[in-house]
Every structure is written in C-alpha cells, then in structure tokens.
Design a protein around this motif. Structure first.
Motif, mmCIF file in Angstrom:
data_model
loop_
_atom_site.group_PDB
_atom_site.id
_atom_site.type_symbol
_atom_site.label_atom_id
_atom_site.label_comp_id
_atom_site.label_asym_id
_atom_site.label_seq_id
_atom_site.Cartn_x
_atom_site.Cartn_y
_atom_site.Cartn_z
ATOM 1 N N ASP A 1 -96.055 15.724 -33.682
ATOM 2 C CA ASP A 1 -95.786 16.910 -32.888
ATOM 3 C C ASP A 1 -95.589 16.556 -31.419
ATOM 4 O OD1 ASP A 1 -95.602 18.778 -34.801
ATOM 5 O OD2 ASP A 1 -97.695 19.422 -34.716
ATOM 6 N N SER A 2 -96.395 15.610 -30.935
ATOM 7 C CA SER A 2 -96.238 15.190 -29.541
ATOM 8 C C SER A 2 -94.875 14.562 -29.327
ATOM 9 C CB SER A 2 -97.322 14.184 -29.162
ATOM 10 O OG SER A 2 -98.573 14.792 -29.182
ATOM 11 N N VAL A 3 -94.464 13.748 -30.304
ATOM 12 C CA VAL A 3 -93.162 13.094 -30.191
ATOM 13 C C VAL A 3 -92.062 14.138 -30.153
ATOM 14 C CG1 VAL A 3 -91.553 11.566 -31.358
ATOM 15 C CG2 VAL A 3 -93.968 10.997 -31.312
ATOM 16 N N LEU A 4 -92.174 15.117 -31.053
ATOM 17 C CA LEU A 4 -91.159 16.172 -31.093
ATOM 18 C C LEU A 4 -91.164 16.989 -29.805
ATOM 19 C CD1 LEU A 4 -91.304 17.563 -34.707
ATOM 20 C CD2 LEU A 4 -89.430 16.386 -33.592
ATOM 21 N N GLN A 5 -92.387 17.234 -29.325
ATOM 22 C CA GLN A 5 -92.509 17.995 -28.085
ATOM 23 C C GLN A 5 -91.757 17.276 -26.966
ATOM 24 O OE1 GLN A 5 -92.933 20.637 -26.751
ATOM 25 N NE2 GLN A 5 -94.871 20.968 -25.695
ATOM 26 N N THR A 6 -91.927 15.961 -26.868
ATOM 27 C CA THR A 6 -91.200 15.200 -25.850
ATOM 28 C C THR A 6 -89.704 15.272 -26.113
ATOM 29 O OG1 THR A 6 -93.016 13.689 -26.134
ATOM 30 C CG2 THR A 6 -91.341 13.057 -24.567
ATOM 31 N N THR B 1 -88.085 17.647 -27.261
ATOM 32 C CA THR B 1 -87.461 18.911 -26.840
ATOM 33 C C THR B 1 -87.133 18.901 -25.354
ATOM 34 O OG1 THR B 1 -89.630 19.902 -26.496
ATOM 35 C CG2 THR B 1 -88.578 20.306 -28.616
ATOM 36 N N TYR B 2 -87.552 17.870 -24.649
ATOM 37 C CA TYR B 2 -87.179 17.764 -23.240
ATOM 38 C C TYR B 2 -85.853 17.013 -23.055
ATOM 39 C CZ TYR B 2 -91.629 19.613 -21.606
ATOM 40 O OH TYR B 2 -92.687 20.432 -21.331
ATOM 41 N N LEU C 1 -82.882 17.831 -23.236
ATOM 42 C CA LEU C 1 -81.727 18.496 -22.630
ATOM 43 C C LEU C 1 -81.653 18.290 -21.124
ATOM 44 C CD1 LEU C 1 -81.581 21.802 -24.653
ATOM 45 C CD2 LEU C 1 -80.272 19.713 -24.912
ATOM 46 N N LEU D 1 -99.166 22.971 -29.994
ATOM 47 C CA LEU D 1 -98.281 21.825 -29.850
ATOM 48 C C LEU D 1 -97.147 21.923 -30.859
ATOM 49 C CD1 LEU D 1 -97.948 19.154 -28.364
ATOM 50 C CD2 LEU D 1 -99.213 18.068 -30.201
ATOM 51 N N HIS D 2 -97.500 22.329 -32.050
ATOM 52 C CA HIS D 2 -96.518 22.484 -33.105
ATOM 53 C C HIS D 2 -95.443 23.494 -32.683
ATOM 54 C CE1 HIS D 2 -95.539 22.077 -37.430
ATOM 55 N NE2 HIS D 2 -95.055 23.300 -37.295
ATOM 56 N N GLY E 1 -94.732 24.343 -29.584
ATOM 57 C CA GLY E 1 -93.969 23.780 -28.467
ATOM 58 C C GLY E 1 -92.947 22.756 -28.935
ATOM 59 N N ALA E 2 -93.319 21.974 -29.946
ATOM 60 C CA ALA E 2 -92.440 20.907 -30.406
ATOM 61 C C ALA E 2 -91.199 21.466 -31.071
ATOM 62 C CB ALA E 2 -93.195 20.005 -31.381
ATOM 63 N N HIS F 1 -89.716 24.392 -29.983
ATOM 64 C CA HIS F 1 -89.014 25.309 -29.077
ATOM 65 C C HIS F 1 -88.517 24.545 -27.865
ATOM 66 C CE1 HIS F 1 -91.042 28.180 -31.646
ATOM 67 N NE2 HIS F 1 -90.143 29.053 -31.248
ATOM 68 N N TRP F 2 -87.315 24.903 -27.423
ATOM 69 C CA TRP F 2 -86.685 24.125 -26.360
ATOM 70 C C TRP F 2 -86.885 24.734 -24.980
ATOM 71 C CZ3 TRP F 2 -83.774 19.572 -27.314
ATOM 72 C CH2 TRP F 2 -83.758 19.193 -28.656
ATOM 73 N N ASN G 1 -88.911 24.705 -22.501
ATOM 74 C CA ASN G 1 -90.097 23.946 -22.153
ATOM 75 C C ASN G 1 -90.945 24.583 -21.063
ATOM 76 O OD1 ASN G 1 -89.527 21.797 -23.949
ATOM 77 N ND2 ASN G 1 -87.881 21.194 -22.586
ATOM 78 N N GLU H 1 -92.728 27.989 -22.879
ATOM 79 C CA GLU H 1 -93.222 28.067 -24.254
ATOM 80 C C GLU H 1 -94.747 28.165 -24.345
ATOM 81 O OE1 GLU H 1 -91.377 24.640 -25.864
ATOM 82 O OE2 GLU H 1 -92.860 23.239 -25.075
ATOM 83 N N MET H 2 -95.441 27.443 -23.461
ATOM 84 C CA MET H 2 -96.899 27.440 -23.563
ATOM 85 C C MET H 2 -97.500 28.783 -23.145
ATOM 86 S SD MET H 2 -98.249 25.039 -25.055
ATOM 87 C CE MET H 2 -97.413 23.777 -25.945
#
Lengths: 368, 454, 363
Positions: free
Chosen positions: A167-172, A174-175, A177, C323-324, C326-327, C329-330, C332, C335-336
């Motif tokens: 999830d952390s990897v995916l979260q990063t 999403t940045y 763009l 976190l899930h 956030g991961a 959704h774009w 950034n 989202e939180m």
C-alpha cells in the motif's frame, strides 16, 4: 577481441552501485515532487547518451580518449581537458570509497578505526588499479558473478517479505503525476553512465558490435534498478519514515530476515555483495582516472618503464591523499558532496560526448 | 611370398615426410656386400631388441636380397599391401618399415612396456587407467604415443642443464597447438642457463618467468591420459628424462580443478564433483579467516544461537581466536608434512596419534574450542579435494593471507583480500592465455581453443 | 612495491590490538526491558544477558538480569557497563519489551533510540510487557537452553505457530508510527509466574501510546484478517452440537467502496477446514459438512464484524484502511482529509465463506 558482454558489465556495475552513491537519497527526497516521472525520462536520456557515445567512440577502434584528443584537438587544449576529466573520475571513485567507509563504520565494524578501514580499502584498490584494462574487465566479470546473485537474492527476498507494505508503494506511485524533478532526473541518469568508462576501456574493445536489442537491455536494466531502488525501501519504511534513514538501502537490508541460514540478517550478505562491487567500481573509476592523468606525462621511451611506475605511483598517492583528507567530511557534507558530484558528472558526460563528436567531425573532414 | 604392387607414394621417404618433426624417428641404411636395405621406425613405440634380432641380424645372415625379402614377408605381423593411411597407422602403432630392394615391408614390432609402468600415486582416480609416467623418457613417450596415435603429434628433443644434461622432450599436436605459446616456450628453454635439472616442477619454476608466484601456471602431472587429453586441447607437454612427471602448459586456473575421472562419470555427477571441489576451495580458504572475523570482530553476523555456541566453546581458551586458529592450523600442517615423509607403514600411525589424541586432548585441556577442531578438520579435508597437488599446495599457503587479513580488519579484510586476489589472478597470464576468467569452463573441453585473446 | 605492500600489511597488523575484542570477552544482551522509573520521566532499564556455558552437553541455562534506573536509556546502559566484567554487546539483542506503564505514555522515544543506535538490529521484536518489562524478562521456561530463546522462537514463528501471537519488528513499528493512514500495534507478553509467559493479546496504539487492547479472541481474528493461512480453529454450532474446525488454509482481503458518500469496507474471508472436534459424536456426512460450513461462516461473520466495529469506534486504524484508500486515489493533497471525515461513518460488510472439506480421520 573482447566480447560485447564486458561492455554490458560496465553499465550494469554503475547501475547497481547507485545505491552507494546517494542516488536513492535523491529519488526518495523527490518521492512527492516528481521522482517517479523523472525515472522514465532518465531512462530515455541515459539510453540515448549511451547510444550516442558508443556510436561515436566506435569510430575510433582501439583508441582511448587521450589518443583521440591528441590526434584531433589543438595541442594546448588537451592537457587541461584530460586533467578535468581525470579528476572527475577520481572523484567518482572517491565518493564510492568514502561513503562505503562510512557504511562500514556504521553497519559492520563500529569499533574499527576509520583510518584502518580506509587503509585496507586503499591497499586493495591501489594494488588493483595498476593492472591492465583487460584483466580489470575479467575481474569485474568475476566480481559481478559473485555479487549479482546475492543482490538479486536480497531483492527478491525483500519483495517477498510478508510485511512488505504494497500500500505504501502504491501510495507513492499515486504521486507519479507530479512534473519531473531536475535533481532526481540527474541522479537517475547516474545509473546509465557506465558507458562513459569506455573513454579508456575502448582501447580493448576492438569490434564493439551492438544491436538494438542491447540498448533495450540497457534501458530495461536501468529502469528495473531505479524502480527497485526507489520503491523497495518505501515498502519497508513507508512513505514517511523512509527519509529518516541515512543509508536507506542498507537499513532496508537490515530489515530482511533470513529464517534458515547461519546468517540471520540479510544486511551482512548484502554488505559483502556491495563491498566487492564497490571496490571493483572504485578500481575501475580510478583506473580510468589514472590512465587519463598518465597520458598527461610524456610517453616514456622503451627503457623508461621505471619512470612510468613512478608516475603511476604519484598519481595514486594523490588519489589516496585526497581520500584521507576528505575523510574529515561529516555525514551532511559528504552527502552534499555526493549530490553535487551527481550533477556535475552529468554535465561532464555531455561535454565529453560533444568533444568526441567534434573530434569525429574533424577526422571526417581530414579524411575527405 | 606375394608379388609387390605398391600403391604409389608409400615409401620410406613418404613416411618420413609425413612424420617429420618426430625426434624419435629412426632411419637406418643397412648395407651388406651386395645388398642394401632401408629401415625406418619410431623408437619410442617399437621394440629395439626385436628389431635387431628379427630385422637387422637376418639381413646380414642371409645371402641375397631375395631371400631376405622372403623372410620378411613371412614374419608374423608383416604387411605388404597397405595404403598410405594404414602405413602411418601401423608406424605409429609400433611398426618398422623396411625397404629391401624395390619391395617395402611393414612389420609390427610394438614395444610393450607394461611391466615397467608404475601405478599412479599422487593422482588417483576411481575408475580409469592407472598407468603413471615413469622415470624413463622412452617409456613415457611410448605411453603417450600409444594413446595418441596421430601423425600430428610432434616431438622435439633438447637437453637442459650443464651438468645434469637432462633429456627433454617437447610434445605437441601440430594442427591444434597455439604456435605463439610454442615459440615462447622454446625461447624460454633456449635462454635457460642452469646446471642441474631433476624434477618437472623445477622446470616449471624456471620457465614461467615472473618472480613472485603463488599459483602454478603449468600442470605437473603423472598421468599419461591427462597429458593426452591436454595435447588434444592444443597444449604443449614437456617431459624430462628421470623426472617421472610431465608438465603441461599453458595452464589456466580451471585446469587444476579437472580430475581425469570427470569424463568417466555421468555428466551430472561430473558437474557435481567439480562443484564440490570449488566449494572445498572456498571452505578451506575462508573458514579459518571467517572464524577469526566472527569471533573477534563481527560476532553480530552469525545467529545468536551460534554466537553463544562459539562463545561457549571458547570459554576456557586463554588466548585470542587468531592464536587458536594459527596453533591448530600449524599443528595440522605438521601432521600433513610428517605423514608425507614417514615410510608408508608408519604413516597412518602419525595421523591417528596426531589427529585423535591431539584434537581430543587439546579440547579436553581447554586449549582450543570444540568448534575449532571441527573447523580445522574441514579445512584439512577440503584442501585435499583439489586433484592437482601444485594447486592444492598454493591454496594451503593462500589461506594464511586470508587469516592475516581477518586479523587485521575482520570481515572487511577478508572481503578486501578476496577482491585483491581475484584482481591478481585475473591479471596473470599463462603464456599469453588469461589465467582466470569466469565462463572459462565453456571454452575448455570443446576441442580447439580460441587462439588467445589480445 | 613489494616492500611497500609488506609495510602496509605490517602496519595493519600492528593497528589491530586496540579494536580486537574476542567473542568471549563480550557479553551478549539478548533482551532489553524498559519500564517507567520511580521518578517521573525516569527509565528503568533491565538487560537480560546470555552467559555462554563451557560444556555444551550440560542442559542448563545461565542468564543474568541487570537493572538500572536513570533519566535516560543511554545513561542507564553506560552505568550497567561497570557492573559486569565483559563488554556489553547489543548486536544480538532480539527483543525490546516495553513496560505497560511506559507504553501508555509513549513509545516514540524508545523507538527513536532503538533505530538510531547502530548496533541495534532493525529486526528485533517490540512488545509490551505485563505487569512490567522486568518480570517478563525474568521468566525462564524450563525447556529453554539458550537465554531468551523461547521469547525469540515464539515471536519469530519458527517455533510455535500460535494464532494469537503477532510479532512486530522495529522497522514495522517505525513505518506505522510515521505513516499516515495506518496505526501501530504491539503484542502483549504477560508474565505468569517465573516459568511461563502468555502472549495472546495485542495493543492498538495511536501514533504514540496504547489506546486499546484486543482480547485473545479478537487478536486471533485480527491475525486472520492480516495474514494468510492462519492455523487455528473456529467453532460452529449445528443442531445443538458444537463442532470445531481446523483452518487448513485461510485468505482474506478487503475493498473500500464509497456508496453514495458512505464508505463501505467489504471483507472477503475464505477458509478451508477440517473437523477437529465433534461434541455430538454423530457420523458426519456431506450435508452435515455443509451445515457446519454455513454455521461456521455465520459465526465468523458476526465475530469479525463486532471486532471491526470495536476497532473503528476507537478511532484507530491498525489495518491501514486509510493508506489503502490513499494508495488508490490520485488526489494526493486532499485524500487524507477526506478519509478522516469518512472514517467514523464506515460500514463493514463481511463475506465469510467456510468450506469444511473433511471430517477428519473418522466419519
């Protein structure tokens, strides 16, 4: 006739060594501000540079940069140019050396004196730098043969760890763009700059035949290595805590546990793999630097092999002295130094490429 | 008696031409009052006594060439109707070619040296020929020629040593050898100025050139099949009279890890054995050094359970780990050396006394840890897995460098030492061939070698 | 050149003396316990030392526990150095036990210290000790041969595979402490007398201190949702008979859906099981297996939903739902904040499917 694969090893070595040379640092610092977008750009730029440089230097079979310069450029410009490039290579080796001494002191032998570690590294490096280019390529291949499987094992093990946080990897991710970031871009291109060692090693490559497939391979390995260097630490430390670590990758390796071996902590296996790789990388960089500086001295006559030895020794003594002096840098200064080098190196590469293109143009005109 | 209708071309001259470069080729002209005969044979494979009894003596006893011809035709194993290829095969197999008048006979008079041939002592294999090279050069040449029946196998003779005057044979396969290696070898042999040469290993020392050497650059072997195998790979063999061993060059690092039974075994088994040997080298080089590094500098590397085990076994040992390692290793070296010098009957006694009693008593007295004893045994055993003695001795010495490095800086030193030695090995050349390369295995064994990289 | 090389080697050898410290001159700390001190702000640090024994064949364990109180952890450790004859070595420290009282005040300080020190591993287990850390360290199970080995084995999953134990490594705690959208957890070790401990609960922390403790049953459900193939048993009731089935394999995943502005977390649980216990001792047939499966799934569904709502009510997010979200959704920047607004309104839907395949060795 040296095989093509040695050319690839040179690139792979640089690519893998990025972990020691502050590249992940730059990437992780830019993880919210466009590091992700910089990576594909760097891959494109790096591959293009590799392609161009190789294409140009192939036109001078068996010649190193000093020979090419002396043959084509005006006399008075050659020594300062060689001097600058020689120093650039010396610094490249220095940074790997210094950061590895630092890593050793932090992770392996906190009790051993820094000077002792430095001296043992320098002893090996100075001994090996004097070996001819051919043998160095064999050494490189041998060392990659030892360390690459270990590094691949560590990476696979890292990604397979149950608590690796996707999830952390995916979260990063999403940045992604965000517009690319210049610093991250420069740092990422370091992964490709292995080709630049051809400046000297071109002497032993007689017929470098490269197909498009090879460049796809270069691009691919660069992309994979860069993505891994950015995302694997994030999977372990999360998007926030990752920037707290100084040597992110070694801390990551420290977080991997091997359940069924006499060594429990991956850190040490990873460290040994990287120690061999870094030493070889330092040796190769300094070898190129030494050869460039050596060509400043007038070519010795046949009998004067002794003089040549002294010249070599004095250049190496200079390198070592620089290393000992720079040992006084603290953690932040070393970091800044490394980051500045990453930037300067890029411009140096472009300059060398342009110079070689110019040399090629000159020789073409002459032969017409 | 068969009327002769020789195919054109088969004549002593033709054979001689084919076998040019054979220093052991004997060409005689026999002359009696009226008759003339010519005799041609390869000394090392034919039986000199039978030649003089069955070929030369009758020539002088018979009255005419006619009668002599008839006699030769009737000899068992004599051939008259042969073509060139057969003739060469026969000659190499141990025949004499005789021309009496206009007729040509090829008589089989092979030399059988079976009685005089020793069995291998230093390089034994499990299932394979057990002939060893002896101390007599002609016997040795016989052993080689019998296994390598090709007209391309050339032989040159020279003499080395001002006093010892050692007969030296240089053997090579003309079509496969790298001629630069050959030229370099000849040049080095020509410039050699020594008084006494008695052993093959000695020659190796003189001709490899550089001053400091840790690794052998020529194979010293007592196995004729290894010589033949290497000749077929395009290498040069040098054999000395009275030495009992042949040296083969150029030799690269990998050659020292090939045992002759690798070919006998199934491919999977052969690979496994080779892997075992490499593992053995790694263990014998690294174990003592790593022990020093782990116990004295980096106890954090091994698991906590193992660290405590080592600490426990060392609890009574009154000196630092490297002293412990050095003491035990030296003890082991003494044992090895002693059992080598002892007469064969007492040899096992020394091993038993040393191994059992010293090891047991030393741990019981608390002078060395239990783990140390295991370690030393592993080091000793794995050291002898290397098939060729020269390399095995080099590795034996080399491990002390690693221990020194470990004493100096622990694990860092060991890894530095590894990189340094790899670089050193890679920088070595054996007669122009790169000594140490990854993937050298693939190119070896595939018949002809690439003619050196430059 | 050769002489120079010899010189360097000689120099290196001479330099060694000072740093050379043999393994038998070090004493390994295998566990550290940190409690609150007598005075406010003080730390009471306890070290469990492993004493190597000379004779391996003797089946006894030697250990020593040192305790020191001071205003800082480092100070306490330095002071303890002068109480032992050998050098204290922390590289083999495998667990840090925080006292219950200290954990209620904050774990950030201790974590920062443990990560900052270079000789501490990043894979040591963090846990909370009850009633306090010292008593947990003093537990010495009779089956133990290497000091603290039982703790190491239990926490690493190499020994017991209890479904109630969750282990937390330093790097995980650190990740969850700093990461937005996920909250840390810590296992609780309870000392029961001098020879036994009990690890079957977890504490949920906000970004600093313990806020909620899950019961043993909830802990098992928590583990079921966070790791695959949890080996445990769950009950099912059919026609007055009680059945227990063993989970041969288990799988769980979740999805966050926003339905008309209302967040919905849909958990999917898949279990394959074997009957382990049958109170009615009746003969099992296909129909009974199906009934057990259905009843077990229903039982599981209500339990899991209760546990999830309990966690949600506390406002904590140990599962990392944020976190899930956030991961995936774009947006950034926002989202939180959106998630924080959504959090109290989350509904849970649990889709549990149990497939009991075998009746065990008998029908």
């Amino acid at each position: 006739m040296t095989k093509n694969r040695y050319y690839f090893w040179l690139i792979l070595m640089n690519s893998l060594i990025n972990i020691v040379n502050f590249v992940p640092r730059e990437l992780i610092d830019g993880r919210f501000t466009g590091a992700q977008a910089s990576i594909p750009l760097a891959v494109a730029a790096g591959t293009l540079l590799t392609l161009l440089f190789t294409a140009v230097i192939r036109k001078f079979p068996g010649m190193g940069v000093p020979e090419i310069f002396t043959a084509t450029l005006p006399k008075f410009t050659v020594p300062p140019l060689l001097m600058v490039f020689g120093l650039l290579w010396c610094i490249a080796g220095l940074i790997t050396l210094l950061s590895f001494v630092d890593i050793t002191l932090r992770f392996i032998s906190p009790d051993t004196g820094p000077l002792l570690v430095l001296i043992s590294f320098l002893a090996v490096v100075c001994f090996s730098v004097r070996i001819d280019s051919h043998s160095l390529l064999y050494t490189l291949e041998m060392m990659l043969g030892i360390s690459l499987p270990l590094i691949v094992y560590a990476t696979i093990k890292a990604v397979m760890t149950p608590s690796f946080c996707w999830d952390s990897v995916l979260q990063t991710f999403t940045y992604s763009l965000h517009a690319p970031n210049w610093h991250s871009f420069l740092a990422s291109t370091f992964s490709f700059s292995g080709y630049i060692n051809l400046a000297i090693f071109n002497r032993v490559f007689q017929q470098l035949k490269l197909k498009p497939f090879h460049f796809v391979l270069v691009a691919l390995q660069g992309l994979v290595v860069l993505l891994l260097s950015l995302f694997v630490p994030i999977g372990f430390f999360g998007t926030a805590a990752v920037e707290k670590h100084i040597y992110t990758w070694f801390s990551t390796a420290d977080s991997i546990r091997i359940e069924t071996f006499i060594i429990e902590r991956m850190l040490f296996i990873f460290y040994m793999a990287y120690l061999t790789l870094s030493l070889v990388s330092i040796i190769i960089h300094w070898h190129v630097g030494k050869e460039l500086l050596l060509s400043l001295f007038p070519a010795p006559k046949r009998k004067a092999a002794k003089a040549r030895k002294w010249q070599e020794a004095s250049i190496l003594a200079g390198f070592c002295a620089a290393a000992v002096i720079l040992m006084r840098l603290d953690q932040y200064e070393l970091n800044t130094f490394g980051v500045i080098f990453l930037d300067v190196r890029w411009y140096g590469e472009i300059a060398l490429l342009l110079l070689l293109l110019y040399c090629y143009a000159v020789t073409r005109r002459r032969s017409l | 008696m068969v009327e002769q209708r020789h195919k054109p071309g088969v004549s002593p001259e033709w054979i001689q031409e084919q076998l040019s470069g054979f220093a052991d080729l004997e060409h005689r002209k026999l002359q009696a009052s009226s008759d003339e005969a010519e005799l041609l044979y390869i000394k090392s494979v034919t039986d000199g006594q039978s030649i003089s009894q069955a070929v030369i003596a009758p020539f002088y006893e018979m009255d005419s060439g006619e009668a002599y011809g008839a006699y030769l035709g009737g000899l068992p194993g004599s051939h008259t109707e042969v073509d060139g290829k057969q003739a060469l095969e026969l000659m190499l197999g141990g025949s004499a070619c005789i021309r009496s008048g206009s007729r040509i006979f090829i008589c089989e008079l092979p030399k059988a040296e079976a009685g005089a041939v020793r069995e291998t002592v230093t390089e034994s294999v499990s299932q394979g020929p057990s002939d060893a090279l002896g101390e007599d050069l002609t016997v040795n040449l016989n052993l080689i020629r019998r296994r390598y029946q090709s007209a391309q196998l050339k032989l040159e003779m020279t003499v080395i040593g001002n006093i010892s005057r050692t007969k030296t044979a240089i053997l090579y396969d003309e079509s496969r050898v790298d001629h630069r290696v050959l030229a370099e070898l000849k040049e080095r042999l020509d410039t050699l100025q020594i008084d006494v040469l008695q052993a093959a290993g000695e020659l190796d020392k003189y001709i490899s050139g550089d001053k400091v050497r840790i690794f052998p650059k020529t194979i010293v072997t007592e196995r004729p099949d290894r010589v033949v195998f290497n000749l077929a790979e395009g290498k040069v063999a040098v054999m000395l009279d009275t030495a009992g061993y042949a040296i083969i060059l150029p030799a690269i690092f990998n050659d020292f890890f090939t045992a002759m039974d690798d070919k006998i075994h199934l491919p999977v088994v052969g690979r496994f054995l080779k892997l075992l040997r490499i593992l053995g080298v790694v263990l014998t080089l690294w174990l003592p050094a790593l022990y020093v590094a782990f116990t004295s500098y980096n106890p954090e590397i091994v698991r906590v359970q193992i660290a405590l085990l080592i600490a426990g076994s060392r609890a009574t040992v009154p000196y630092p780990s490297f002293v412990e390692v050095l003491i035990m290793l030296l003890m082991m070296e003494f044992l090895t050396e002693a059992s080598l010098r002892l007469p064969r009957a007492i040899g096992p006694t020394a091993t038993t006394v040393g191994g059992l009693i010293l090891g047991q008593a030393a741990t019981a007295a608390g002078l060395v840890g239990n783990i140390m004893i295991i370690l030393v045994s592993v080091v000793a055993i794995s050291n002898f897995m290397i098939p060729l003695n020269m390399m095995s001795f080099s590795i034996r010495v080399l491990k002390y460098f690693f221990i020194l490095a470990a004493i100096a800086t622990g694990l860092v030193g060991v890894v530095c030492c590894l990189v340094g030695f790899t670089a050193y090995l890679c920088s070595q050349r054996s007669f122009g061939q790169p000594y140490f390369k990854l993937f050298a295995l693939e190119s070896a064994g595939s018949g002809k070698k690439g003619s050196g990289e430059k | 050149m050769r002489r120079a090389l010899c010189g360097i080697i000689a120099l290196l050898l001479l330099c060694t003396g000072c740093e050379y410290k043999d393994i038998d001159r070090r004493i390994f700390v295998v566990a550290i316990g940190i409690d609150k001190g007598q005075e406010a702000g003080d730390f009471k640090v306890s070290l469990k030392l492993a004493l190597p024994q000379g004779d391996v064949s003797k089946n006894e364990e030697k250990m020593q526990i040192l305790t020191e109180e001071s205003t800082s952890i480092s100070e306490a450790l330095r002071r303890m150095k002068s109480r032992v004859e050998k050098e204290l070595d922390y590289v083999h420290c495998k667990s840090i036990v925080l006292g219950d009282g200290l954990a209620a005040e904050g774990v950030g300080h201790v974590l920062d210290w443990a990560v900052r020190r270079r000789d501490m591993q990043l894979i040591l287990n963090f846990s909370i000790g009850r009633p306090n850390a010292l008593e947990v360290l003093q537990v010495k199970p009779p089956s133990e041969r290497i000091p603290s080995n039982s703790l190491i084995m239990a926490m690493s999953g190499q020994g017991t595979e209890s479904p109630f134990i969750t282990s937390v490594y330093t790097y995980e705690l650190m990740r969850k402490l700093y990461e937005k959208g996920i909250d840390p957890i810590l296992p609780i070790i309870e000392a029961q007398g001098k020879e036994e401990f009990l690890i079957d609960k977890i504490a949920l922390l906000d970004k600093n201190k313990t806020r909620l403790v899950l019961t043993a049953d909830e802990t098992r459900l928590f583990n079921l949702l966070t790791r695959p193939n949890l080996r445990t048993n769950f009950p099912a009731y059919v026609q007055g008979g009680m059945y227990q089935y063993y989970t041969e394999s288990s799988k769980s995943s979740y999805k966050i859906e926003i339905q008309e502005g209302e967040p919905l977390i849909r958990y999917t649980i898949r279990i394959k099981g074997i009957i382990e216990e049958n109170s009615a001792q009746t003969e099992a047939d296909q129909k009974l297996l199906d009934e057990i499966s259905a009843s077990g799934a229903e039982e599981l569904r209500t339990d899991v939903e209760a546990m999830l709502s309990k966690v949600q009510k506390s406002g904590l997010d140990p599962f990392g739902w944020g976190l899930h979200y956030g991961a995936r959704h774009w947006n950034n920047e926002t989202e939180m904040e959106i998630w924080e607004r959504l959090f109290p309104h989350i509904r849970f839907e649990v889709d549990a499917k149990v497939a009991v395949k075998y009746s065990g060795m008998i029908k």
